[in-house]
Design an enzyme around this catalytic site. Structure first.
Site, PDB file in Angstrom:
ATOM      1  N   TYR A 151     121.115  56.080 -36.108  1.00 56.97           N
ATOM      2  CA  TYR A 151     120.660  57.475 -36.154  1.00 56.97           C
ATOM      3  C   TYR A 151     120.229  57.834 -37.578  1.00 56.97           C
ATOM      4  O   TYR A 151     119.163  58.412 -37.806  1.00 56.97           O
ATOM      5  CB  TYR A 151     121.795  58.377 -35.674  1.00 56.97           C
ATOM      6  CG  TYR A 151     121.398  59.821 -35.473  1.00 56.97           C
ATOM      7  CD1 TYR A 151     120.585  60.208 -34.409  1.00 56.97           C
ATOM      8  CD2 TYR A 151     121.842  60.808 -36.348  1.00 56.97           C
ATOM      9  CE1 TYR A 151     120.227  61.541 -34.228  1.00 56.97           C
ATOM     10  CE2 TYR A 151     121.488  62.143 -36.171  1.00 56.97           C
ATOM     11  CZ  TYR A 151     120.677  62.503 -35.108  1.00 56.97           C
ATOM     12  OH  TYR A 151     120.320  63.824 -34.931  1.00 56.97           O
ATOM     13  N   LYS A 165     116.472  58.888 -38.795  1.00 58.40           N
ATOM     14  CA  LYS A 165     116.182  60.219 -39.324  1.00 58.40           C
ATOM     15  C   LYS A 165     115.726  60.161 -40.792  1.00 58.40           C
ATOM     16  O   LYS A 165     114.960  61.015 -41.241  1.00 58.40           O
ATOM     17  CB  LYS A 165     117.399  61.131 -39.166  1.00 58.40           C
ATOM     18  CG  LYS A 165     117.765  61.406 -37.699  1.00 58.40           C
ATOM     19  CD  LYS A 165     116.637  62.129 -36.975  1.00 58.40           C
ATOM     20  CE  LYS A 165     117.033  62.563 -35.574  1.00 58.40           C
ATOM     21  NZ  LYS A 165     115.961  63.297 -34.881  1.00 58.40           N
TER      22      LYS A 165
HETATM   23  N1  LIG Z   1     122.065  69.502 -32.190  1.00 59.13           N
HETATM   24  C1  LIG Z   1     122.281  69.130 -33.436  1.00 59.13           C
HETATM   25  O1  LIG Z   1     123.323  69.443 -34.030  1.00 59.13           O
HETATM   26  C2  LIG Z   1     121.253  68.311 -34.186  1.00 59.13           C
HETATM   27  C3  LIG Z   1     121.461  68.074 -35.538  1.00 59.13           C
HETATM   28  C4  LIG Z   1     120.528  67.341 -36.264  1.00 59.13           C
HETATM   29  C5  LIG Z   1     119.398  66.862 -35.627  1.00 59.13           C
HETATM   30  N2  LIG Z   1     119.219  67.083 -34.307  1.00 59.13           N
HETATM   31  C6  LIG Z   1     118.011  66.549 -33.683  1.00 59.13           C
HETATM   32  O2  LIG Z   1     117.331  67.595 -32.998  1.00 59.13           O
HETATM   33  C7  LIG Z   1     116.577  67.047 -31.912  1.00 59.13           C
HETATM   34  C8  LIG Z   1     116.893  67.843 -30.660  1.00 59.13           C
HETATM   35  O3  LIG Z   1     118.259  67.673 -30.354  1.00 59.13           O
HETATM   36  P1  LIG Z   1     119.086  68.630 -29.385  1.00 59.13           P
HETATM   37  O4  LIG Z   1     120.374  68.882 -30.042  1.00 59.13           O
HETATM   38  O5  LIG Z   1     118.229  69.761 -28.949  1.00 59.13           O
HETATM   39  O6  LIG Z   1     119.363  67.598 -28.181  1.00 59.13           O
HETATM   40  P2  LIG Z   1     119.126  67.690 -26.618  1.00 59.13           P
HETATM   41  O7  LIG Z   1     119.747  66.446 -26.075  1.00 59.13           O
HETATM   42  O8  LIG Z   1     119.579  69.019 -26.100  1.00 59.13           O
HETATM   43  O9  LIG Z   1     117.545  67.621 -26.481  1.00 59.13           O
HETATM   44  C9  LIG Z   1     116.820  66.456 -26.704  1.00 59.13           C
HETATM   45  C10 LIG Z   1     115.694  66.391 -25.688  1.00 59.13           C
HETATM   46  O10 LIG Z   1     114.920  65.220 -25.977  1.00 59.13           O
HETATM   47  C11 LIG Z   1     114.583  64.603 -24.742  1.00 59.13           C
HETATM   48  N3  LIG Z   1     114.307  63.182 -24.975  1.00 59.13           N
HETATM   49  C12 LIG Z   1     115.184  62.195 -25.288  1.00 59.13           C
HETATM   50  N4  LIG Z   1     114.549  61.013 -25.380  1.00 59.13           N
HETATM   51  C13 LIG Z   1     113.239  61.264 -25.129  1.00 59.13           C
HETATM   52  C14 LIG Z   1     112.071  60.443 -25.075  1.00 59.13           C
HETATM   53  N5  LIG Z   1     112.128  59.118 -25.287  1.00 59.13           N
HETATM   54  N6  LIG Z   1     110.887  61.026 -24.805  1.00 59.13           N
HETATM   55  C15 LIG Z   1     110.812  62.365 -24.571  1.00 59.13           C
HETATM   56  N7  LIG Z   1     111.873  63.189 -24.583  1.00 59.13           N
HETATM   57  C16 LIG Z   1     113.073  62.632 -24.851  1.00 59.13           C
HETATM   58  C17 LIG Z   1     115.800  64.826 -23.866  1.00 59.13           C
HETATM   59  O11 LIG Z   1     115.493  64.657 -22.486  1.00 59.13           O
HETATM   60  C18 LIG Z   1     116.174  66.258 -24.232  1.00 59.13           C
HETATM   61  O12 LIG Z   1     115.524  67.183 -23.410  1.00 59.13           O
HETATM   62  C19 LIG Z   1     116.949  65.570 -31.843  1.00 59.13           C
HETATM   63  O13 LIG Z   1     115.949  64.826 -32.489  1.00 59.13           O
HETATM   64  C20 LIG Z   1     118.243  65.494 -32.617  1.00 59.13           C
HETATM   65  O14 LIG Z   1     118.450  64.225 -33.187  1.00 59.13           O
HETATM   66  C21 LIG Z   1     120.110  67.807 -33.556  1.00 59.13           C
END
Ligand SMILES: NC(=O)c1ccc[n+]([C@@H]2O[C@H](COP(=O)([O-])OP(=O)(O)OC[C@H]3O[C@@H](n4cnc5c(N)ncnc54)[C@H](O)[C@@H]3O)[C@@H](O)[C@H]2O)c1
Length: 253
Positions: free
Chosen positions: A159, A163
């Site tokens: 991860y 990132k």
């Molecule tokens: N939630 C947090 O605390 C956090 C912190 C830092 C970074 N992020 C990043 O933010 C982004 C969104 O995360 P989130 O928390 O909303 O997660 P989430 O799991 O709610 O949403 C992620 C979405 O991406 C879709 N997805 C996954 N693989 C895919 C693919 N190969 N093609 C198309 N769609 C795909 C999933 O179906 C889902 O709808 C991610 O990149 C995550 O790494 C989240």
């Protein structure tokens, strides 16, 4: 760039941060395409927002090319693209069962890093074909990195690498696209309350939130979407990765 009447592509738009972005951009007057592997959820959100839903695996060249072809046909050339699709898989480099399987590392890199590049290359090609506004802008790309890019915790090697790769591309791409009026930025969120987080046991969620200095809580997806809107609207934000973390610095574990 004006959000009103722009075509906006949001990957990972069916859930969490992406869903909040899709809602906020619709509210601001964009015509939104929700791209996700979860088609049903994408479709119900798109129906609610009056946008379109497309099944798309960001890690797959053909799937994304097909997605952008549909967007061109149904909505027009995209001026805004926000890549939120991403996955988390925890594993140590050398765990109790030996070295981490290479496929596990590869899977995360494919979705988070290669996926971001895949959407960037296709979105930028379409943006470059748009007419520039008075500022000379043709498009804005926003990627989702993470504070794990800077403070990777034990068990987060894939991860973290993915990132950090996303963060590293932003200035490079902004430089390449400067002559075409396309801005490229990333957001590095701390901990946000999304389905990715709400799946964790409550005690883990509480201890994660307790480590956040101020405000001492998880971020709300709308707060992420609000920064994305500012990045799109403010022409001076370019080639940058903005931390959105309430002063959180992740501990080793
Ligand atoms: N939630 C947090 O605390 C956090 C912190 C830092 C970074 N992020 C990043 O933010 C982004 C969104 O995360 P989130 O928390 O909303 O997660 P989430 O799991 O709610 O949403 C992620 C979405 O991406 C879709 N997805 C996954 N693989 C895919 C693919 N190969 N093609 C198309 N769609 C795909 C999933 O179906 C889902 O709808 C991610 O990149 C995550 O790494 C989240």
């Amino acid at each position: 760039m004006d959000i009103q009447n722009s075509v906006a592509v949001v990957t990972g738009g069916a859930s969490g941060l992406g869903e909040a972005v899709a809602r906020a951009l619709t509210e601001a007057g964009a015509r939104v395409a929700v791209l996700d592997t979860q088609l049903e959820r994408a479709e119900s959100l798109a129906a609610e927002l009056g946008g379109i839903a497309i099944h798309c695996n960001v890690a797959d060249a053909r799937s994304a090319e097909n997605g952008f072809a549909q967007i061109r046909e149904r909505l027009g050339l995209c001026g805004i693209a926000v890549n939120c699709a991403g996955i988390v898989r925890g594993a140590k480099i050398v765990g109790k069962e030996g070295p981490m399987p290479l496929e596990q590392f590869n899977e995360v890199i494919q979705v988070n890093l290669v996926g971001t590049f895949n959407i960037l290359r296709l979105a930028a090609a379409d943006m470059a074909a748009r007419e520039a506004n008075q500022e000379g802008e043709r498009g804005v790309f926003v990627a989702t990195s993470s504070i794990a890019a800077y403070e990777g915790q034990i068990g987060q090697v894939a991860y973290t690498a993915s990132k950090a790769g996303v963060a590293g591309m932003m200035l490079q791409a902004a430089r390449e696209f400067a002559g075409r009026g396309i801005r490229v930025n990333g957001v590095a969120p701390g901990i946000f309350m999304t389905p990715m987080m709400s799946g964790l046991p409550e005690a883990v969620q509480e201890s994660l939130a307790a480590n956040v200095p101020f405000p001492s809580r998880m971020g709300k997806p709308e707060e992420f979407a609000s920064l994305v809107e500012q990045i799109i609207s403010n022409p001076m934000i370019n080639g940058e990765v903005i931390r959105l973390d309430a002063a959180l610095r992740m501990a080793p574990r």
